[in-house]
Design a protein around this motif. Structure first.
Motif, PDB file in Angstrom:
ATOM      1  N   PHE A   1       5.370   0.848 -31.318  1.00 21.66           N
ATOM      2  CA  PHE A   1       4.270   1.304 -32.179  1.00 21.66           C
ATOM      3  C   PHE A   1       3.732   0.029 -32.854  1.00 21.66           C
ATOM      4  O   PHE A   1       2.520  -0.274 -33.136  1.00 21.66           O
ATOM      5  N   ALA A   2       4.682  -0.274 -33.843  1.00 19.75           N
ATOM      6  CA  ALA A   2       4.142  -1.128 -34.827  1.00 19.75           C
ATOM      7  C   ALA A   2       3.936  -2.651 -34.405  1.00 19.75           C
ATOM      8  O   ALA A   2       3.019  -3.177 -34.723  1.00 19.75           O
TER       9      ALA A   2
ATOM     10  N   ASP B   1      -0.236  -6.530 -32.907  1.00 21.21           N
ATOM     11  CA  ASP B   1      -0.981  -7.065 -32.121  1.00 21.21           C
ATOM     12  C   ASP B   1      -2.332  -6.983 -31.939  1.00 21.21           C
ATOM     13  O   ASP B   1      -3.426  -7.899 -31.895  1.00 21.21           O
ATOM     14  N   GLU B   2      -2.708  -5.833 -31.834  1.00 21.39           N
ATOM     15  CA  GLU B   2      -4.243  -5.141 -31.605  1.00 21.39           C
ATOM     16  C   GLU B   2      -5.062  -5.273 -32.825  1.00 21.39           C
ATOM     17  O   GLU B   2      -6.141  -5.495 -32.532  1.00 21.39           O
ATOM     18  N   GLU B   3      -4.459  -4.999 -34.091  1.00 20.55           N
ATOM     19  CA  GLU B   3      -5.390  -4.674 -35.261  1.00 20.55           C
ATOM     20  C   GLU B   3      -4.771  -5.637 -36.428  1.00 20.55           C
ATOM     21  O   GLU B   3      -5.799  -6.140 -37.245  1.00 20.55           O
TER      22      GLU B   3
ATOM     23  N   ALA C   1       0.583  -3.009 -42.979  1.00 20.28           N
ATOM     24  CA  ALA C   1       1.880  -2.613 -42.712  1.00 20.28           C
ATOM     25  C   ALA C   1       2.305  -1.280 -42.961  1.00 20.28           C
ATOM     26  O   ALA C   1       3.101  -0.632 -42.312  1.00 20.28           O
ATOM     27  N   SER C   2       1.772  -1.008 -44.458  1.00 20.23           N
ATOM     28  CA  SER C   2       2.292   0.251 -44.915  1.00 20.23           C
ATOM     29  C   SER C   2       1.747   1.330 -44.103  1.00 20.23           C
ATOM     30  O   SER C   2       2.487   2.406 -43.953  1.00 20.23           O
ATOM     31  N   LEU C   3       0.584   1.219 -43.979  1.00 22.55           N
ATOM     32  CA  LEU C   3      -0.220   2.378 -43.186  1.00 22.55           C
ATOM     33  C   LEU C   3       0.508   2.581 -41.958  1.00 22.55           C
ATOM     34  O   LEU C   3       0.516   3.460 -41.356  1.00 22.55           O
ATOM     35  N   THR C   4       0.851   1.388 -41.217  1.00 25.91           N
ATOM     36  CA  THR C   4       1.246   1.393 -39.884  1.00 25.91           C
ATOM     37  C   THR C   4       2.522   1.882 -39.742  1.00 25.91           C
ATOM     38  O   THR C   4       2.914   2.814 -38.883  1.00 25.91           O
TER      39      THR C   4
ATOM     40  N   ARG D   1       8.844  -6.084 -36.950  1.00 28.72           N
ATOM     41  CA  ARG D   1      10.205  -5.642 -37.185  1.00 28.72           C
ATOM     42  C   ARG D   1      10.443  -4.940 -38.492  1.00 28.72           C
ATOM     43  O   ARG D   1      11.116  -3.707 -38.689  1.00 28.72           O
ATOM     44  N   LEU D   2      10.034  -5.710 -39.513  1.00 30.30           N
ATOM     45  CA  LEU D   2       9.758  -5.212 -40.955  1.00 30.30           C
ATOM     46  C   LEU D   2       9.095  -3.807 -41.044  1.00 30.30           C
ATOM     47  O   LEU D   2       9.521  -3.157 -41.656  1.00 30.30           O
TER      48      LEU D   2
END
Length: 491
Positions: free
Chosen positions: A21-22, A27-29, A150-153, A478-479
């Motif tokens: 998912f991450a 890649d897309e957003e 990244a946090s919201l993802t 990965r993070l």
């Protein structure tokens, strides 16, 4: 209520799904969003006095807020909070999906940037993003515009699979690169809304390599400011004045000799040093065994006098790590009073000014150090020259205090190691960082029982603040998955 038993550890397929998912969202957003973000010169107020009128900080703030709100995360609330005369802050909150959870996880990042600097590769530039070989080049993507995305993802990755998590709160500031002088006012305002903070996730830090998850164990403090020496009201023909008027540069050198041993780089005042904790020395030894001489070879060394590279201050990896994390160091980061070489005539200049950056051990009080430094540099000026040191600090704090992470609780220690093994295939690494994140000492004082997960994407050659800064996108993916997995393990 979530049907999944929150006491069960993540299964292999669940952890794999977090990573997938991450990666897809990146890649897309996220990469497209950061490409637009890099193109905007949202320089921090210290480097753009007209930041409010120029509107660049407002633009990146609005873009990030719009992206977060567009994800339609269940229960998400977002505000752009403004205190008159201060840089704005994004505050968002997402309710817990873990039944009975009364804790909050704070997720931190910033959107303001360092200035351009020179030396960029011919096909790159600070405001001209370029995605090449998994690296997104340009100012601010890695430091750390990616953090809010990244946090919201990470939150979305958990919710997508129905994996329970605590309440999550985001604080995204726009003054970090100026020392976060606006942030204390917002922390005071928001403290009642933060709740019972039991974990802080800060994504504004670095990594020893791109092969494993790295936890930051400490951050240095800092005093920065302008040291100025004035000897004349205007420049004078050097043939007439030299030998009569003391050189402002020579006076400045004498003053700096009070602070630093120029042969070794050691800071002379004992009060700027501290005893390095034994556990940090042990961690440095373990990290040195992983990174070996790459701890200094990663630097872009110039060609030296004998044709080989310029030599480091020490080639012993453990000492390199301790020098850049627990020992004070002086850097001169800017100058004034010097004409360009092509315009430099035979004139004895009226003044010399240096921008100083003094990095302090994590446990040294930054404000006290700034006051001591000012007294040290200004008192008993040679030749009665006009010597002034003006710290950059604002809002009552002349310097930034560093941070030394509290002991990790067993659950967090196990969770981060499991997350590293799952998404990187290697155990977690521990490393101190030489930079400063003022928020960490603020939050540790305000929430002394909270655990701290400080990490980031600034690995070898990513070069935050300098030319050719890049974000290592595979590491960022990965993070993000690792952060999600740690949040899922929160007890």
């Amino acid at each position: 209520m979530n049907a999944r038993d929150p006491q069960l550890p993540l299964q292999a397929d669940e952890a794999s799904a977090l990573g997938e998912f991450a990666a897809r969202v990146w890649d897309e957003e996220i990469v497209p969003a950061l490409t637009q973000y890099i193109a905007i010169p949202a320089k921090s107020p210290m480097f753009d006095a007209d930041w409010a009128a120029n509107g660049h900080i407002e633009k990146v703030l609005r873009d990030a807020a719009t992206w977060v709100e567009s994800k339609k995360v269940a229960g998400l609330k977002l505000e752009v909070i403004r205190i008159p005369g201060r840089t704005p802050v994004i505050f968002f909150e997402v309710p817990a999906t873990k039944a009975g959870s009364e804790d909050s996880i704070v997720l931190y990042g910033h959107l303001d940037k360092q200035p351009e600097f020179n030396g960029w590769r011919a096909d790159l530039g600070p405001w001209t993003p370029k995605y090449e070989d998994g690296k997104l080049y340009g100012r601010g993507g890695a430091d750390d515009g990616y953090a809010i995305y990244a946090s919201l993802t990470a939150i979305m990755a958990l919710d997508k699979q129905g994996i329970p998590r605590p309440r999550c709160v985001g604080i995204i500031e726009t003054c970090e690169e100026s020392g976060s002088y606006d942030l204390p006012a917002y922390i005071d305002m928001l403290k009642p809304r933060l709740g019972n903070v039991s974990l802080v996730v800060c994504l504004d830090s670095g990594a020893g390599d791109y092969e494993q998850l790295w936890m930051t164990t400490s951050l240095r403090g800092m005093v920065s400011g302008v040291l100025k020496v004035e000897v004349l009201t205007e420049g004078i023909h050097s043939g007439d004045a030299s030998g009569v008027v003391p050189s402002s540069f020579r006076v400045l050198r004498q003053v700096l000799d009070r602070l630093e041993d120029s042969k070794t780089g050691r800071l002379l005042p004992d009060s700027f040093h501290c005893e390095i904790p034994a556990d940090r020395i042990a961690q440095a030894q373990a990290t040195a065994a992983i990174l070996k001489d790459e701890v200094y070879k990663r630097m872009p060394w110039a060609c030296g006098a004998d044709g080989g590279p310029v030599l480091p201050m020490t080639a012993e990896p453990v000492e390199v790590l301790l020098n850049r994390t627990w020992r004070p160091t002086l850097s001169v980061t800017g100058v004034d009073g010097f004409p360009e070489l092509k315009s430099a005539g035979n004139v004895l200049r009226p003044f010399t000014a240096f921008k100083l950056s003094l990095r302090l051990p994590p446990v040294i009080d930054g404000n006290n150090a700034a006051l001591e430094l000012k007294k040290l540099l200004e008192d008993n000026a040679p030749y009665n020259a006009n010597v002034t040191f003006t710290p950059d600090g604002r809002a009552g704090a002349l310097g930034a205090t560093g941070w030394n992470t509290p002991d990790l609780s067993p659950w967090l220690s196990e969770a981060i190691n499991t997350a590293s093994q799952t998404h990187f295939g290697k155990p977690v690494g521990y490393i101190g960082q030489g930079g400063t994140i003022p928020l960490m000492s603020m939050l540790q004082k305000g929430f002394p029982k909270a655990q701290m997960m400080v990490c980031g994407v600034l690995g070898p050659k990513s070069n935050a603040h300098g030319p050719n800064e890049f974000l290592h996108v595979p590491y960022g993916k990965r993070l993000t998955a690792a952060v999600a997995q740690v949040m899922a393990a929160h007890p």
